[in-house]
Design an enzyme around this catalytic site. Sequence first.
Site, PDB file in Angstrom:
ATOM      1  N   SER A 180       0.839  -1.197   0.000  1.00  0.00           N
ATOM      2  CA  SER A 180       0.000   0.000   0.000  1.00  0.00           C
ATOM      3  C   SER A 180       0.869   1.240   0.000  1.00  0.00           C
ATOM      4  O   SER A 180       1.650   1.465   0.932  1.00  0.00           O
ATOM      5  CB  SER A 180      -0.896   0.018   1.237  1.00  0.00           C
ATOM      6  OG  SER A 180      -1.415   1.322   1.395  1.00  0.00           O
ATOM      7  N   HIS A 215      -1.154  -1.388  -4.300  1.00  0.00           N
ATOM      8  CA  HIS A 215      -2.418  -1.067  -3.632  1.00  0.00           C
ATOM      9  C   HIS A 215      -2.521   0.451  -3.456  1.00  0.00           C
ATOM     10  O   HIS A 215      -1.710   1.065  -2.766  1.00  0.00           O
ATOM     11  CB  HIS A 215      -2.462  -1.777  -2.279  1.00  0.00           C
ATOM     12  CG  HIS A 215      -3.768  -1.708  -1.569  1.00  0.00           C
ATOM     13  ND1 HIS A 215      -4.826  -2.540  -1.842  1.00  0.00           N
ATOM     14  CD2 HIS A 215      -4.206  -0.888  -0.575  1.00  0.00           C
ATOM     15  CE1 HIS A 215      -5.843  -2.259  -1.051  1.00  0.00           C
ATOM     16  NE2 HIS A 215      -5.491  -1.246  -0.270  1.00  0.00           N
ATOM     17  N   ASP A 261      -4.721   3.357  -2.010  1.00  0.00           N
ATOM     18  CA  ASP A 261      -5.800   3.649  -1.069  1.00  0.00           C
ATOM     19  C   ASP A 261      -6.383   5.023  -1.359  1.00  0.00           C
ATOM     20  O   ASP A 261      -5.704   6.034  -1.221  1.00  0.00           O
ATOM     21  CB  ASP A 261      -5.265   3.618   0.366  1.00  0.00           C
ATOM     22  CG  ASP A 261      -5.093   2.195   0.874  1.00  0.00           C
ATOM     23  OD1 ASP A 261      -6.051   1.417   0.773  1.00  0.00           O
ATOM     24  OD2 ASP A 261      -3.993   1.863   1.365  1.00  0.00           O
ATOM     25  N   MET A 294      -9.182   7.693  -0.263  1.00  0.00           N
ATOM     26  CA  MET A 294     -10.067   8.056   0.856  1.00  0.00           C
ATOM     27  C   MET A 294     -10.640   9.444   0.613  1.00  0.00           C
ATOM     28  O   MET A 294      -9.913  10.348   0.193  1.00  0.00           O
ATOM     29  CB  MET A 294      -9.263   8.086   2.157  1.00  0.00           C
ATOM     30  CG  MET A 294      -8.526   6.785   2.465  1.00  0.00           C
ATOM     31  SD  MET A 294      -7.622   6.964   4.005  1.00  0.00           S
ATOM     32  CE  MET A 294      -6.852   5.351   4.138  1.00  0.00           C
ATOM     33  N   HIS A 307      -8.215   0.653  -4.108  1.00  0.00           N
ATOM     34  CA  HIS A 307      -9.146   0.421  -2.992  1.00  0.00           C
ATOM     35  C   HIS A 307      -9.888   1.724  -2.709  1.00  0.00           C
ATOM     36  O   HIS A 307      -9.342   2.647  -2.121  1.00  0.00           O
ATOM     37  CB  HIS A 307      -8.327  -0.043  -1.771  1.00  0.00           C
ATOM     38  CG  HIS A 307      -9.142  -0.287  -0.545  1.00  0.00           C
ATOM     39  ND1 HIS A 307      -8.568  -0.438   0.701  1.00  0.00           N
ATOM     40  CD2 HIS A 307     -10.479  -0.404  -0.348  1.00  0.00           C
ATOM     41  CE1 HIS A 307      -9.520  -0.649   1.600  1.00  0.00           C
ATOM     42  NE2 HIS A 307     -10.687  -0.619   0.988  1.00  0.00           N
ATOM     43  N   MET A 359     -12.153   3.847  -0.752  1.00  0.00           N
ATOM     44  CA  MET A 359     -12.831   4.051   0.545  1.00  0.00           C
ATOM     45  C   MET A 359     -13.557   5.379   0.422  1.00  0.00           C
ATOM     46  O   MET A 359     -13.197   6.390   1.043  1.00  0.00           O
ATOM     47  CB  MET A 359     -11.794   4.054   1.679  1.00  0.00           C
ATOM     48  CG  MET A 359     -11.241   2.659   1.968  1.00  0.00           C
ATOM     49  SD  MET A 359      -9.743   2.723   2.966  1.00  0.00           S
ATOM     50  CE  MET A 359      -8.537   3.002   1.680  1.00  0.00           C
ATOM     51  N   MET A 383     -11.398  -6.706   5.181  1.00  0.00           N
ATOM     52  CA  MET A 383     -10.593  -5.747   5.958  1.00  0.00           C
ATOM     53  C   MET A 383     -10.210  -6.357   7.300  1.00  0.00           C
ATOM     54  O   MET A 383     -11.063  -6.916   8.005  1.00  0.00           O
ATOM     55  CB  MET A 383     -11.372  -4.454   6.215  1.00  0.00           C
ATOM     56  CG  MET A 383     -11.634  -3.574   5.003  1.00  0.00           C
ATOM     57  SD  MET A 383     -10.172  -2.960   4.134  1.00  0.00           S
ATOM     58  CE  MET A 383      -9.297  -2.054   5.419  1.00  0.00           C
ATOM     59  N   ASP A 390      -6.374  -6.737   4.207  1.00  0.00           N
ATOM     60  CA  ASP A 390      -5.819  -5.386   4.225  1.00  0.00           C
ATOM     61  C   ASP A 390      -5.871  -4.832   5.640  1.00  0.00           C
ATOM     62  O   ASP A 390      -6.952  -4.685   6.216  1.00  0.00           O
ATOM     63  CB  ASP A 390      -6.631  -4.511   3.257  1.00  0.00           C
ATOM     64  CG  ASP A 390      -6.101  -3.097   3.146  1.00  0.00           C
ATOM     65  OD1 ASP A 390      -5.022  -2.812   3.695  1.00  0.00           O
ATOM     66  OD2 ASP A 390      -6.773  -2.283   2.484  1.00  0.00           O
TER      67      ASP A 390
HETATM   68  C1  DX5 Z   1      -6.443   1.171   5.639  1.00  0.00           C
HETATM   69  C2  DX5 Z   1      -5.949   0.961   4.222  1.00  0.00           C
HETATM   70  C3  DX5 Z   1      -4.814   0.034   4.158  1.00  0.00           C
HETATM   71  C4  DX5 Z   1      -3.560   0.527   4.854  1.00  0.00           C
HETATM   72  C5  DX5 Z   1      -2.799  -0.658   5.337  1.00  0.00           C
HETATM   73  O1  DX5 Z   1      -7.569   1.953   5.607  1.00  0.00           O
HETATM   74  O2  DX5 Z   1      -6.983   0.422   3.419  1.00  0.00           O
HETATM   75  O3  DX5 Z   1      -4.525  -0.353   2.832  1.00  0.00           O
HETATM   76  O4  DX5 Z   1      -2.744   1.296   4.028  1.00  0.00           O
HETATM   77  O5  DX5 Z   1      -1.717  -0.212   6.081  1.00  0.00           O
HETATM   78  P1  DX5 Z   1      -0.901  -1.174   7.067  1.00  0.00           P
HETATM   79  O6  DX5 Z   1      -0.366  -2.291   6.252  1.00  0.00           O
HETATM   80  O7  DX5 Z   1       0.136  -0.253   7.595  1.00  0.00           O
HETATM   81  O8  DX5 Z   1      -1.876  -1.656   8.108  1.00  0.00           O
HETATM   82 ZN    ZN Z   2      -6.442  -0.498   1.464  1.00  0.00          ZN
END
Ligand code: DX5
Ligand code: ZN
Length: 214
Positions: free
Chosen positions: A8, A31, A33, A35, A64, A66, A135, A169
């Site tokens: 990620s 990956h 992310d 948000m 991903h 979110m 998750m 994840d």
């Molecule tokens: C959390 C994200 C993850 C995050 C994982 O909301 O979706 O992808 O980056 O990070 P680590 O591996 O540090 O838990």
């Molecule tokens: Zn993620």
Amino acid sequence: MDMKISPSILASDYANLESELKRIESSDLIHVDVMDGHFVPNISIGAPVTAAIKKVCSVPFDVHLMISDPLKYTEDFAKAGADIICFHIESDSDTEKTIDKILSVGKKAALAIKPKTPVEEVIPFLDRLSMVLVMTVEPGFGGQSFMEDMMPKIEKLRVLGYKGDIEVDGGVNPETIKLAAKAGANVFVAGSAVFKSENPADTITLLRNNAINA
Ligand code: DX5
Ligand code: ZN
């Protein structure tokens, strides 16, 4: 089943994304992310940054989302170069319509569930999904602890005969990856474990080997 590591970039140095991507070029997926500050409390990056980094990276993108309205942004992320578009069943968009949209733009569809969402909710959609994301932390932040109590969700999907990819994840590291692999997961997101390590390429190899040998 192929074991795939998906670092990620949330845990990477956003000021140097091109060189950060070079450090993880041995990974199977990247990956991304996304948000929106609404579905989750944080805001990260969107389609323009995804498109920019796509130009300097040949590893497939596992995006991903979110975000509250993934249907509205599916086309943007498809154009930006997402290979897999993963959205949350808890989002406001209609699940069926969003899957339709992702498939119609020629991308792989994946559905994510938060820790409190029962795995049974994804069952009606399984035959159209390339991947289910279970998750293992509450979405929104990197660096949280792996929730081992999510493992039965993965086992349940495999018992039901789901043959697609199952991704985990949150809090994945060289130890917790073994639990997820044993449960039946085969795609592993790792943010902090990869980027906070001295040698991300070695960590990717270690993670992959630990998953294979679990
Ligand atoms: C959390 C994200 C993850 C995050 C994982 O909301 O979706 O992808 O980056 O990070 P680590 O591996 O540090 O838990
Ligand atoms: Zn993620």
